[in-house]
Design a protein around this motif. Structure first.
Motif, PDB file in Angstrom:
ATOM      1  N   UNK A  29       0.814  -1.213   0.000  1.00  0.00           N
ATOM      2  CA  UNK A  29       0.000   0.000   0.000  1.00  0.00           C
ATOM      3  C   UNK A  29       0.850   1.267   0.000  1.00  0.00           C
ATOM      4  N   UNK A  30       1.989   1.240   0.709  1.00  0.00           N
ATOM      5  CA  UNK A  30       2.751   2.466   0.935  1.00  0.00           C
ATOM      6  C   UNK A  30       4.131   2.484   0.290  1.00  0.00           C
ATOM      7  N   UNK A  31       4.515   1.427  -0.406  1.00  0.00           N
ATOM      8  CA  UNK A  31       5.812   1.430  -1.082  1.00  0.00           C
ATOM      9  C   UNK A  31       5.612   1.036  -2.537  1.00  0.00           C
ATOM     10  N   UNK A  32       6.699   1.044  -3.280  1.00  0.00           N
ATOM     11  CA  UNK A  32       6.607   0.772  -4.720  1.00  0.00           C
ATOM     12  C   UNK A  32       6.798  -0.695  -5.065  1.00  0.00           C
ATOM     13  N   UNK A  33       7.095  -1.564  -4.108  1.00  0.00           N
ATOM     14  CA  UNK A  33       7.386  -2.955  -4.423  1.00  0.00           C
ATOM     15  C   UNK A  33       6.158  -3.649  -5.010  1.00  0.00           C
ATOM     16  N   UNK A  34       6.371  -4.512  -5.990  1.00  0.00           N
ATOM     17  CA  UNK A  34       5.267  -5.261  -6.582  1.00  0.00           C
ATOM     18  C   UNK A  34       5.062  -6.563  -5.822  1.00  0.00           C
ATOM     19  N   UNK A  35       3.899  -7.199  -6.039  1.00  0.00           N
ATOM     20  CA  UNK A  35       3.534  -8.387  -5.268  1.00  0.00           C
ATOM     21  C   UNK A  35       4.488  -9.553  -5.513  1.00  0.00           C
ATOM     22  N   UNK A  36       4.912  -9.752  -6.760  1.00  0.00           N
ATOM     23  CA  UNK A  36       5.808 -10.871  -7.068  1.00  0.00           C
ATOM     24  C   UNK A  36       7.158 -10.688  -6.385  1.00  0.00           C
ATOM     25  N   UNK A  37       7.682  -9.478  -6.425  1.00  0.00           N
ATOM     26  CA  UNK A  37       8.968  -9.214  -5.773  1.00  0.00           C
ATOM     27  C   UNK A  37       8.863  -9.385  -4.260  1.00  0.00           C
ATOM     28  N   UNK A  38       7.759  -8.917  -3.683  1.00  0.00           N
ATOM     29  CA  UNK A  38       7.557  -9.090  -2.247  1.00  0.00           C
ATOM     30  C   UNK A  38       7.569 -10.569  -1.888  1.00  0.00           C
ATOM     31  N   UNK A  39       6.879 -11.380  -2.696  1.00  0.00           N
ATOM     32  CA  UNK A  39       6.823 -12.818  -2.447  1.00  0.00           C
ATOM     33  C   UNK A  39       8.207 -13.442  -2.506  1.00  0.00           C
ATOM     34  N   UNK A  40       8.967 -13.109  -3.546  1.00  0.00           N
ATOM     35  CA  UNK A  40      10.300 -13.696  -3.707  1.00  0.00           C
ATOM     36  C   UNK A  40      11.236 -13.301  -2.569  1.00  0.00           C
ATOM     37  N   UNK A  41      11.244 -12.012  -2.238  1.00  0.00           N
ATOM     38  CA  UNK A  41      12.135 -11.543  -1.169  1.00  0.00           C
ATOM     39  C   UNK A  41      11.719 -12.164   0.159  1.00  0.00           C
ATOM     40  N   UNK A  42      10.424 -12.253   0.401  1.00  0.00           N
ATOM     41  CA  UNK A  42       9.944 -12.864   1.642  1.00  0.00           C
ATOM     42  C   UNK A  42      10.418 -14.313   1.770  1.00  0.00           C
ATOM     43  N   UNK A 211       9.097  -9.480   6.819  1.00  0.00           N
ATOM     44  CA  UNK A 211       8.042 -10.483   6.736  1.00  0.00           C
ATOM     45  C   UNK A 211       8.626 -11.890   6.647  1.00  0.00           C
ATOM     46  N   UNK A 212       9.680 -12.053   5.834  1.00  0.00           N
ATOM     47  CA  UNK A 212      10.271 -13.373   5.665  1.00  0.00           C
ATOM     48  C   UNK A 212      11.125 -13.800   6.840  1.00  0.00           C
ATOM     49  N   UNK A 213      11.995 -12.904   7.299  1.00  0.00           N
ATOM     50  CA  UNK A 213      12.956 -13.268   8.344  1.00  0.00           C
ATOM     51  C   UNK A 213      12.320 -13.289   9.727  1.00  0.00           C
ATOM     52  N   UNK A 214      11.542 -12.244  10.056  1.00  0.00           N
ATOM     53  CA  UNK A 214      10.996 -12.123  11.409  1.00  0.00           C
ATOM     54  C   UNK A 214       9.631 -12.795  11.545  1.00  0.00           C
ATOM     55  N   UNK A 215       8.649 -12.319  10.778  1.00  0.00           N
ATOM     56  CA  UNK A 215       7.287 -12.828  10.930  1.00  0.00           C
ATOM     57  C   UNK A 215       7.140 -14.265  10.453  1.00  0.00           C
ATOM     58  N   UNK A 216       7.936 -14.682   9.450  1.00  0.00           N
ATOM     59  CA  UNK A 216       7.849 -16.056   8.958  1.00  0.00           C
ATOM     60  C   UNK A 216       8.917 -16.942   9.600  1.00  0.00           C
ATOM     61  N   UNK A 217      10.188 -16.680   9.311  1.00  0.00           N
ATOM     62  CA  UNK A 217      11.252 -17.544   9.798  1.00  0.00           C
ATOM     63  C   UNK A 217      11.312 -17.659  11.309  1.00  0.00           C
TER      64      UNK A 217
END
Length: 283
Positions: A29-42, A211-217
């Motif tokens: 909502x507040x940054x320019x990242x796209x959904x696919x990139x967010x998924x991959x980085x997460x 999201x990937x390191x803290x909330x998930x991992x």
């Protein structure tokens, strides 16, 4: 483990799970990242964090049963991708409720298919849950965007499948790490296929890493530490707090509002799931 420590770890895990919804919504909502990139980085951040956690465990435990498998990895990737794309337009509360309802419906549905029988109150709970989800999706000014809602429901089904496949699969932390590692190339393939929509910025990358390191991992590591101290009923029941925490976080941190429709749907969905869970221990 003391009861106090178990409660503290459980609370931290639930906050981490709700945090995934907030971080994803905040990023998209507040940054320019796209959904696919967010998924991959997460997924990359989650895989790396889980791998490091395995290396820090006592000698002889690290890497045990850590290969995972491709079917579970595909379900994990499908969940993460659907989750991200859905949150482009869904509020944190609505997304968490749809996700949680779909996960539980998938697991209950699998139990019925496998021959389980529901008691009368459990049947009422299932009907309440389905009615709540249907009421939330009915057309109207307060209805969430249909495509986004369907994507989140699909993500919930994928996570339900992933959870079912993980039962009895061995060391849960090691297996989760293996599945995250295998899901990374799948997510990168999705990103490559949608390269025309590639968009990145520093803030979005930081939210995805968190999201990937803290909330998930780390969140999963904490949950698997607390899980052996909880009964199956308590473990299922405590997860009812996740949509509520996501809703409160969305209101407090993202300026979202809770419509009457969302509140009533939440009562029906969470109440219905609660009936199924609490009656199950008496079967």
């Amino acid at each position: 483990m003391t009861r106090t420590r178990s409660l503290l770890l459980t609370a931290c895990a639930m906050l981490a799970f709700a945090g995934n919804s907030l971080l994803c919504r905040l990023a998209l909502r507040h940054t320019a990242i796209d959904a696919a990139s967010f998924t991959s980085v997460r997924l990359v951040a989650g895989a790396l964090t889980l791998w490091l956690l395995l290396q820090w465990r006592p000698s002889g435990q690290a890497g045990a049963n850590s290969q995972g498998n491709w079917i579970s990895a595909a379900a994990l990737c499908a969940y993460a991708a659907g989750f991200s794309w859905a949150y482009v337009h869904l509020s944190a509360a609505t997304g968490a409720l749809l996700l949680f309802g779909a996960v539980q419906a998938t697991m209950v549905g699998h139990g019925l298919w496998a021959g389980e029988r529901l008691r009368p109150l459990q049947s009422l709970g299932v009907l309440l849950t389905l009615a709540g989800l249907l009421a939330l999706l009915l057309p109207g000014l307060a209805a969430p965007p249909l495509v986004s809602a369907l994507l989140m429901l699909g993500a919930g089904v994928a996570w339900g499948v992933y959870s079912l496949r993980g039962k009895g699969a061995g060391d849960p932390l090691a297996v989760t790490a293996g599945n995250f590692v295998r899901a990374v190339p799948l997510a990168l393939a999705v990103s490559a296929a949608s390269y025309t929509h590639l968009s990145l910025d520093t803030a979005g990358l930081l939210y995805a890493v968190a999201s990937g390191a803290l909330a998930s991992g780390i969140g999963y590591a904490i949950w698997y530490t607390a899980l052996p101290t909880l009964s199956s009923t308590a473990a299922a029941s405590v997860q009812l707090s996740v949509p509520v925490l996501a809703a409160l976080g969305g209101i407090a941190l993202l300026g979202e509002s809770a419509s009457l429709r969302l509140v009533l749907a939440s009562v029906a969905v969470l109440g219905g799931i609660g009936l199924v869970i609490w009656q199950k221990r008496r079967v």
